[in-house]
Structure formats: C-alpha cells, structure tokens
Write a protein that holds these residues in place. Structure first.
Motif, PDB file in Angstrom:
ATOM      1  N   GLN A  10       0.827  -1.203   0.000  1.00  0.00           N
ATOM      2  CA  GLN A  10       0.000   0.000   0.000  1.00  0.00           C
ATOM      3  C   GLN A  10       0.863   1.255   0.000  1.00  0.00           C
ATOM      4  OE1 GLN A  10      -2.244  -1.128   3.464  1.00  0.00           O
ATOM      5  NE2 GLN A  10      -4.112  -1.419   2.247  1.00  0.00           N
ATOM      6  N   GLU A  11       1.984   1.223   0.698  1.00  0.00           N
ATOM      7  CA  GLU A  11       2.894   2.370   0.698  1.00  0.00           C
ATOM      8  C   GLU A  11       3.473   2.596  -0.696  1.00  0.00           C
ATOM      9  OE1 GLU A  11       5.776   1.481   3.704  1.00  0.00           O
ATOM     10  OE2 GLU A  11       4.381   1.910   5.332  1.00  0.00           O
ATOM     11  N   VAL A  12       3.873   1.514  -1.368  1.00  0.00           N
ATOM     12  CA  VAL A  12       4.412   1.631  -2.729  1.00  0.00           C
ATOM     13  C   VAL A  12       3.330   2.159  -3.673  1.00  0.00           C
ATOM     14  CG1 VAL A  12       5.334   0.341  -4.702  1.00  0.00           C
ATOM     15  CG2 VAL A  12       6.177  -0.139  -2.395  1.00  0.00           C
ATOM     16  N   GLN A  13       2.123   1.621  -3.551  1.00  0.00           N
ATOM     17  CA  GLN A  13       1.023   2.064  -4.409  1.00  0.00           C
ATOM     18  C   GLN A  13       0.678   3.531  -4.159  1.00  0.00           C
ATOM     19  OE1 GLN A  13      -1.682  -1.123  -3.345  1.00  0.00           O
ATOM     20  NE2 GLN A  13      -1.402  -2.088  -5.354  1.00  0.00           N
ATOM     21  N   ALA A  14       0.732   3.967  -2.913  1.00  0.00           N
ATOM     22  CA  ALA A  14       0.473   5.374  -2.599  1.00  0.00           C
ATOM     23  C   ALA A  14       1.540   6.270  -3.224  1.00  0.00           C
ATOM     24  CB  ALA A  14       0.425   5.580  -1.079  1.00  0.00           C
ATOM     25  N   TRP A  15       2.802   5.828  -3.162  1.00  0.00           N
ATOM     26  CA  TRP A  15       3.877   6.599  -3.782  1.00  0.00           C
ATOM     27  C   TRP A  15       3.639   6.719  -5.282  1.00  0.00           C
ATOM     28  CZ3 TRP A  15       7.437   6.228  -7.598  1.00  0.00           C
ATOM     29  CH2 TRP A  15       8.486   7.137  -7.570  1.00  0.00           C
ATOM     30  N   MET A  16       3.261   5.594  -5.923  1.00  0.00           N
ATOM     31  CA  MET A  16       3.023   5.616  -7.370  1.00  0.00           C
ATOM     32  C   MET A  16       1.794   6.460  -7.717  1.00  0.00           C
ATOM     33  SD  MET A  16       4.187   1.856  -8.771  1.00  0.00           S
ATOM     34  CE  MET A  16       3.069   0.893  -7.795  1.00  0.00           C
ATOM     35  N   ALA A  17       0.806   6.480  -6.852  1.00  0.00           N
ATOM     36  CA  ALA A  17      -0.375   7.317  -7.095  1.00  0.00           C
ATOM     37  C   ALA A  17       0.008   8.794  -7.040  1.00  0.00           C
ATOM     38  CB  ALA A  17      -1.466   7.005  -6.077  1.00  0.00           C
ATOM     39  N   THR A  18       0.970   9.115  -6.209  1.00  0.00           N
ATOM     40  CA  THR A  18       1.415  10.504  -6.066  1.00  0.00           C
ATOM     41  C   THR A  18       2.359  10.918  -7.194  1.00  0.00           C
ATOM     42  OG1 THR A  18       1.206  10.373  -3.667  1.00  0.00           O
ATOM     43  CG2 THR A  18       2.615  12.133  -4.543  1.00  0.00           C
ATOM     44  N   TYR A  19       3.315  10.066  -7.511  1.00  0.00           N
ATOM     45  CA  TYR A  19       4.385  10.433  -8.443  1.00  0.00           C
ATOM     46  C   TYR A  19       4.275   9.789  -9.824  1.00  0.00           C
ATOM     47  CZ  TYR A  19       6.422  12.209  -4.175  1.00  0.00           C
ATOM     48  OH  TYR A  19       6.629  12.895  -3.013  1.00  0.00           O
ATOM     49  N   GLY A  20       3.341   8.872  -9.985  1.00  0.00           N
ATOM     50  CA  GLY A  20       3.175   8.170 -11.258  1.00  0.00           C
ATOM     51  C   GLY A  20       3.869   6.828 -11.219  1.00  0.00           C
ATOM     52  N   GLU A  21       3.257   5.851 -11.870  1.00  0.00           N
ATOM     53  CA  GLU A  21       3.834   4.513 -11.890  1.00  0.00           C
ATOM     54  C   GLU A  21       4.924   4.441 -12.946  1.00  0.00           C
ATOM     55  OE1 GLU A  21       2.602  -0.168 -12.467  1.00  0.00           O
ATOM     56  OE2 GLU A  21       1.047   1.322 -12.127  1.00  0.00           O
ATOM     57  N   THR A  36       0.939  -8.522  -2.609  1.00  0.00           N
ATOM     58  CA  THR A  36       0.110  -9.445  -3.387  1.00  0.00           C
ATOM     59  C   THR A  36       0.261  -9.109  -4.867  1.00  0.00           C
ATOM     60  OG1 THR A  36      -1.819  -8.034  -3.020  1.00  0.00           O
ATOM     61  CG2 THR A  36      -1.545  -9.917  -1.548  1.00  0.00           C
ATOM     62  N   HIS A  37      -0.330  -8.006  -5.295  1.00  0.00           N
ATOM     63  CA  HIS A  37      -0.300  -7.617  -6.705  1.00  0.00           C
ATOM     64  C   HIS A  37       1.108  -7.272  -7.192  1.00  0.00           C
ATOM     65  CE1 HIS A  37      -4.508  -6.882  -5.500  1.00  0.00           C
ATOM     66  NE2 HIS A  37      -4.746  -7.448  -6.673  1.00  0.00           N
ATOM     67  N   LEU A  38       1.906  -6.675  -6.319  1.00  0.00           N
ATOM     68  CA  LEU A  38       3.253  -6.254  -6.714  1.00  0.00           C
ATOM     69  C   LEU A  38       4.319  -7.299  -6.395  1.00  0.00           C
ATOM     70  CD1 LEU A  38       3.139  -2.504  -5.580  1.00  0.00           C
ATOM     71  CD2 LEU A  38       2.724  -3.453  -7.855  1.00  0.00           C
ATOM     72  N   ARG A  39       3.923  -8.423  -5.849  1.00  0.00           N
ATOM     73  CA  ARG A  39       4.899  -9.443  -5.444  1.00  0.00           C
ATOM     74  C   ARG A  39       5.820  -9.909  -6.580  1.00  0.00           C
ATOM     75  NH1 ARG A  39       5.104 -12.586  -0.493  1.00  0.00           N
ATOM     76  NH2 ARG A  39       6.819 -14.022  -0.815  1.00  0.00           N
ATOM     77  N   PRO A  40       5.339 -10.015  -7.824  1.00  0.00           N
ATOM     78  CA  PRO A  40       6.264 -10.426  -8.897  1.00  0.00           C
ATOM     79  C   PRO A  40       7.441  -9.460  -9.090  1.00  0.00           C
ATOM     80  CG  PRO A  40       4.002 -10.667  -9.622  1.00  0.00           C
ATOM     81  CD  PRO A  40       3.958  -9.930  -8.314  1.00  0.00           C
ATOM     82  N   ARG A  41       7.311  -8.236  -8.607  1.00  0.00           N
ATOM     83  CA  ARG A  41       8.382  -7.246  -8.737  1.00  0.00           C
ATOM     84  C   ARG A  41       9.267  -7.170  -7.496  1.00  0.00           C
ATOM     85  NH1 ARG A  41       7.416  -3.428 -12.831  1.00  0.00           N
ATOM     86  NH2 ARG A  41       5.410  -3.664 -13.846  1.00  0.00           N
ATOM     87  N   LEU A  42       8.985  -8.012  -6.503  1.00  0.00           N
ATOM     88  CA  LEU A  42       9.671  -7.962  -5.219  1.00  0.00           C
ATOM     89  C   LEU A  42      10.910  -8.835  -5.192  1.00  0.00           C
ATOM     90  CD1 LEU A  42       9.696  -7.137  -2.174  1.00  0.00           C
ATOM     91  CD2 LEU A  42       8.281  -9.166  -1.768  1.00  0.00           C
ATOM     92  N   VAL A  43      12.009  -8.250  -4.730  1.00  0.00           N
ATOM     93  CA  VAL A  43      13.221  -9.001  -4.408  1.00  0.00           C
ATOM     94  C   VAL A  43      13.354  -8.912  -2.897  1.00  0.00           C
ATOM     95  CG1 VAL A  43      15.727  -9.119  -4.630  1.00  0.00           C
ATOM     96  CG2 VAL A  43      14.324  -8.518  -6.612  1.00  0.00           C
TER      97      VAL A  43
END
Length: 70
Positions: A10-21, A36-43
């Motif tokens: 949710q923190e990552v999604q909020a950042w992207m909502a503010t600054y653009g994905e 969940t949704h962003l897990r494929p991008r997680l290291v």
C-alpha cells in the motif's frame, strides 16, 4: 489517537499514485508480508544481512526482463 497501518504494498502504491507509476521498477524490501499484486516485482532481502550480491543480480535480471518486455 486513530492509527492506520499500511502494508508495504500500500505504501508503494500510494507513492506511485502521487508520483506516477514507472514503466519499469523492482521493489527491494526485507518484508514480504502484504505484497500481493506487486509481489512479482519484489526481491526479498534479509534485514540482518542487507542486499546480497545474489539478490542484486536477481533484481537486475528482473528489471532487464521487464525492460525487454516493454
């Protein structure tokens, strides 16, 4: 007081909502819970060790693979 707890995702999604994905990105974090949704991008890293060479290589491959798919 009212306290709201957000997941890392949710923190990552909020950042992207503010600054653009970004068109390409990798998330490097030491906590997998809540992704969940962003897990494929997680290291995932170990908070006691930090980013290892292997994890850095994995992040680079993930980033470059996304770049090639774009």
């Amino acid at each position: 007081p009212y306290v709201v707890a957000f997941t890392r995702e949710q923190e990552v999604q909020a950042w992207m909502a503010t600054y653009g994905e970004p068109t390409q990105y990798v998330i490097i974090d030491d906590e997998a819970a809540g992704f969940t949704h962003l897990r494929p991008r997680l290291v995932l890293t170990d908070s006691n060790i930090g980013l290892t060479r292997e994890e850095a290589v994995n992040a680079r491959h993930l980033f470059l693979r996304e770049h090639d798919d774009a």
